[in-house]
Design a protein around this motif. Structure first.
Motif, PDB file in Angstrom:
ATOM      1  N   VAL A  18       0.809  -1.231   0.043  1.00 53.05           N
ATOM      2  CA  VAL A  18      -0.230   0.010  -0.125  1.00 53.05           C
ATOM      3  C   VAL A  18       0.890   1.261  -0.035  1.00 53.05           C
ATOM      4  CG1 VAL A  18      -1.669   1.367   1.299  1.00 53.05           C
ATOM      5  CG2 VAL A  18      -1.805  -1.029   1.281  1.00 53.05           C
ATOM      6  N   VAL A  19       0.817   2.206  -0.969  1.00 56.88           N
ATOM      7  CA  VAL A  19       1.381   3.344  -0.996  1.00 56.88           C
ATOM      8  C   VAL A  19       0.458   4.624  -0.482  1.00 56.88           C
ATOM      9  CG1 VAL A  19       3.039   2.596  -2.715  1.00 56.88           C
ATOM     10  CG2 VAL A  19       0.981   3.678  -3.487  1.00 56.88           C
ATOM     11  N   ALA A  20      -0.684   4.496  -0.542  1.00 62.29           N
ATOM     12  CA  ALA A  20      -1.677   5.765  -0.059  1.00 62.29           C
ATOM     13  C   ALA A  20      -2.913   5.061   0.478  1.00 62.29           C
ATOM     14  CB  ALA A  20      -1.853   6.387  -1.088  1.00 62.29           C
ATOM     15  N   ASP A  21      -3.359   5.363   1.795  1.00 62.48           N
ATOM     16  CA  ASP A  21      -4.636   4.914   2.064  1.00 62.48           C
ATOM     17  C   ASP A  21      -5.760   5.703   2.587  1.00 62.48           C
ATOM     18  OD1 ASP A  21      -3.132   5.855   4.324  1.00 62.48           O
ATOM     19  OD2 ASP A  21      -3.220   3.828   5.572  1.00 62.48           O
ATOM     20  N   ASP A  22      -5.621   7.124   2.194  1.00 65.25           N
ATOM     21  CA  ASP A  22      -6.352   8.117   2.840  1.00 65.25           C
ATOM     22  C   ASP A  22      -7.129   8.738   1.702  1.00 65.25           C
ATOM     23  OD1 ASP A  22      -4.282   9.470   1.341  1.00 65.25           O
ATOM     24  OD2 ASP A  22      -4.058  10.762   3.021  1.00 65.25           O
ATOM     25  N   PHE A  23      -7.665   8.004   0.587  1.00 70.77           N
ATOM     26  CA  PHE A  23      -8.445   8.579  -0.365  1.00 70.77           C
ATOM     27  C   PHE A  23      -9.756   8.145  -0.334  1.00 70.77           C
ATOM     28  CE2 PHE A  23      -4.527   9.108  -2.517  1.00 70.77           C
ATOM     29  CZ  PHE A  23      -4.657  10.100  -3.489  1.00 70.77           C
ATOM     30  N   GLN A  24     -10.973   8.942  -0.579  1.00 69.31           N
ATOM     31  CA  GLN A  24     -12.328   8.585  -0.605  1.00 69.31           C
ATOM     32  C   GLN A  24     -12.353   7.482  -1.771  1.00 69.31           C
ATOM     33  OE1 GLN A  24     -13.783  12.706  -0.498  1.00 69.31           O
ATOM     34  NE2 GLN A  24     -15.467  11.748   0.328  1.00 69.31           N
ATOM     35  N   GLU A  55       9.306  10.962 -13.581  1.00 74.92           N
ATOM     36  CA  GLU A  55       8.982  10.228 -12.503  1.00 74.92           C
ATOM     37  C   GLU A  55       9.178  10.609 -10.865  1.00 74.92           C
ATOM     38  OE1 GLU A  55      10.376   6.402 -13.553  1.00 74.92           O
ATOM     39  OE2 GLU A  55       8.536   5.691 -14.825  1.00 74.92           O
ATOM     40  N   LYS A  56       9.585  11.739 -10.711  1.00 78.26           N
ATOM     41  CA  LYS A  56       9.747  12.479  -9.570  1.00 78.26           C
ATOM     42  C   LYS A  56       8.456  12.470  -8.639  1.00 78.26           C
ATOM     43  CE  LYS A  56      14.168  14.698 -10.509  1.00 78.26           C
ATOM     44  NZ  LYS A  56      14.741  16.095 -10.441  1.00 78.26           N
ATOM     45  N   TYR A  57       7.335  12.595  -9.443  1.00 75.15           N
ATOM     46  CA  TYR A  57       6.100  12.905  -8.800  1.00 75.15           C
ATOM     47  C   TYR A  57       5.038  11.842  -9.318  1.00 75.15           C
ATOM     48  CZ  TYR A  57       7.790  17.323  -7.544  1.00 75.15           C
ATOM     49  OH  TYR A  57       8.705  18.378  -7.224  1.00 75.15           O
ATOM     50  N   LYS A  85       9.467   8.888  -3.558  1.00 78.43           N
ATOM     51  CA  LYS A  85      10.598   8.588  -2.466  1.00 78.43           C
ATOM     52  C   LYS A  85      11.253   7.334  -2.720  1.00 78.43           C
ATOM     53  CE  LYS A  85      11.894   9.008   2.245  1.00 78.43           C
ATOM     54  NZ  LYS A  85      11.501   8.987   3.813  1.00 78.43           N
ATOM     55  N   ASP A  86      12.639   7.305  -3.065  1.00 79.44           N
ATOM     56  CA  ASP A  86      13.469   5.996  -3.101  1.00 79.44           C
ATOM     57  C   ASP A  86      12.934   5.066  -4.174  1.00 79.44           C
ATOM     58  OD1 ASP A  86      15.318   6.956  -1.222  1.00 79.44           O
ATOM     59  OD2 ASP A  86      14.069   6.045   0.304  1.00 79.44           O
ATOM     60  N   GLY A  87      11.806   6.058  -5.209  1.00 77.04           N
ATOM     61  CA  GLY A  87      11.432   5.010  -6.291  1.00 77.04           C
ATOM     62  C   GLY A  87      10.381   4.103  -5.994  1.00 77.04           C
ATOM     63  N   ASN A  88       9.870   4.253  -4.579  1.00 72.42           N
ATOM     64  CA  ASN A  88       8.784   3.155  -4.201  1.00 72.42           C
ATOM     65  C   ASN A  88       8.099   3.358  -3.180  1.00 72.42           C
ATOM     66  OD1 ASN A  88      10.579   2.798  -1.754  1.00 72.42           O
ATOM     67  ND2 ASN A  88      11.501   0.916  -2.512  1.00 72.42           N
ATOM     68  N   GLU A  89       8.243   4.777  -2.664  1.00 79.87           N
ATOM     69  CA  GLU A  89       7.259   5.327  -1.522  1.00 79.87           C
ATOM     70  C   GLU A  89       6.861   6.603  -1.922  1.00 79.87           C
ATOM     71  OE1 GLU A  89       9.255   5.089   2.052  1.00 79.87           O
ATOM     72  OE2 GLU A  89       9.540   3.234   2.236  1.00 79.87           O
ATOM     73  N   LEU A  90       5.810   6.948  -1.231  1.00 75.12           N
ATOM     74  CA  LEU A  90       5.086   8.454  -1.804  1.00 75.12           C
ATOM     75  C   LEU A  90       5.438   9.184  -0.448  1.00 75.12           C
ATOM     76  CD1 LEU A  90       1.903   7.514  -3.744  1.00 75.12           C
ATOM     77  CD2 LEU A  90       4.169   8.159  -4.765  1.00 75.12           C
ATOM     78  N   SER A  91       5.525  10.682  -0.502  1.00 75.67           N
ATOM     79  CA  SER A  91       5.538  11.803   0.474  1.00 75.67           C
ATOM     80  C   SER A  91       5.112  13.075   0.046  1.00 75.67           C
ATOM     81  CB  SER A  91       6.925  11.567   1.056  1.00 75.67           C
ATOM     82  OG  SER A  91       7.657  12.101   0.082  1.00 75.67           O
ATOM     83  N   GLY A  92       4.961  13.965   0.823  1.00 75.47           N
ATOM     84  CA  GLY A  92       4.632  15.183   0.207  1.00 75.47           C
ATOM     85  C   GLY A  92       3.277  15.358  -0.311  1.00 75.47           C
ATOM     86  N   ASN A  93       2.172  14.886   0.003  1.00 74.31           N
ATOM     87  CA  ASN A  93       0.900  14.895  -0.280  1.00 74.31           C
ATOM     88  C   ASN A  93       0.333  16.356  -0.354  1.00 74.31           C
ATOM     89  OD1 ASN A  93      -1.717  14.466  -1.027  1.00 74.31           O
ATOM     90  ND2 ASN A  93      -2.287  13.756   1.119  1.00 74.31           N
ATOM     91  N   THR A  94      -0.097  16.967  -1.460  1.00 75.58           N
ATOM     92  CA  THR A  94      -0.454  17.969  -1.849  1.00 75.58           C
ATOM     93  C   THR A  94      -1.841  17.988  -2.711  1.00 75.58           C
ATOM     94  OG1 THR A  94       1.040  18.741  -3.513  1.00 75.58           O
ATOM     95  CG2 THR A  94       1.520  19.387  -1.282  1.00 75.58           C
TER      96      THR A  94
END
Length: 305
Positions: free
Chosen positions: A171-177, A188-190, A214-223
């Motif tokens: 799981v890379v994101a779990d806070d979406f409706q 591929e930076k974003y 982040k590091d090719g396999n994680e997500l950060s900086g949600n905007t």
């Protein structure tokens, strides 16, 4: 309101450079129930898309017209290709992500998370390292129209990353409706991911969010990158300049990398998705609800399928 020119509406002067004066919106094919999941095959110069409620995938070949590519399709939705040119598909009815091999056989890549069936994989993109990123909202299990009405086993609407080499799903994101369309920036930076919670909640989300990879396999900086009005951003693509071309209720919206609305391609149908294609990747294939349209633009789509 922007400046209206034929099938276009200009909000920023930069959009004029993406318009071709002698190119207008063209109808490719109509008579479908719900068009989705377009993917272009440059090696064969044709594109394929899903007609979800009709449980089939269609194919258009320039000069030869439209034919059925696959039927039944397990109510397929999103499609893309991996770096070996194999078709990757999200299937609502079977609640899985599959890969069509070069010989035509179908390999099931993933159909569960920690032993629980997926909801109904919706849209998918393949990163240059071969990993497969997809969204898993419950649209295909909410009714029998585009899948089969069933309870969610995971209880969440995740965004996933699947590594076919390690056969590992994370799981890379779990806070979406309602996570829906997704696409990487050209470098591929974003990663851009849309939330279409407004489809079943009048106060729900109708925006595209941008994450740092982040590091090719994680997500950060949600905007929040942009809010789409009117309608929602069901599916979208990115061009080589980093602009985001998104579906909307009135057509296709083009946003700069900074999130400014540059302009619109006005379509006489609610748009669900789109992709770049053609020999130079400068032909937009637009999925209206009941029809497919195309138009040439002054920029090419990013290199990934």
């Amino acid at each position: 309101m922007g400046e209206r020119i034929r099938d276009y509406e200009i909000f920023d002067e930069r959009f004029r450079y993406y318009l071709l004066g002698n190119c207008d919106l063209e109808l490719v094919h109509d008579g479908m129930k719900w068009c989705e999941g377009p993917v272009y095959f440059s090696d064969g110069d044709y594109f394929v898309w899903s007609d979800i409620p009709n449980n089939r995938m269609m194919r258009w070949v320039d000069g030869l017209g439209v034919s059925v590519f696959r039927s039944p399709s397990n109510n397929s939705n999103g499609n893309t290709r991996d770096r070996q040119g194999r078709l990757i598909s999200c299937e609502h009815l079977s609640r899985r992500v599959t890969r069509t091999e070069i010989d035509g056989s179908i390999t099931v890549l993933v159909d569960n998370y920690e032993g629980k069936r997926l909801n109904s994989p919706n849209d998918v993109v393949v990163k240059s390292d071969g990993t497969i990123w997809f969204t898993d909202p419950p649209y295909g299990i909410m009714s029998d129209y585009e899948g089969k009405r069933s309870p969610s086993e995971t209880g969440k609407n995740y965004v996933f990353r699947y590594d076919p080499k390690e056969e590992k799903l994370t799981v890379v994101a779990d806070d979406f409706q309602m996570p829906n369309g997704l696409a990487f920036s050209p470098d591929e930076k974003y990663l851009y991911i849309s939330d279409t919670g407004a489809t079943h909640d009048k106060n729900g989300a109708h925006h595209i969010r941008r994450f740092q990879v982040k590091d090719g396999n994680e997500l950060s900086g949600n905007t929040v990158f942009v809010e789409v009005n009117p309608g929602i951003s069901d599916g979208f693509r990115v061009d080589i300049d980093g602009n985001v071309w998104s579906s909307a209720a009135d057509g296709v919206h083009c946003y700069s990398p900074g999130g400014e609305l540059l302009g619109k391609i006005l379509v006489p149908d609610v748009v669900a998705n789109l992709t770049f294609g053609g020999k130079k990747r400068n032909q937009l294939f637009i999925m209206g609800t009941h029809a497919v349209y195309s138009v040439y633009v002054g920029v090419a789509g990013a290199q990934y399928p």
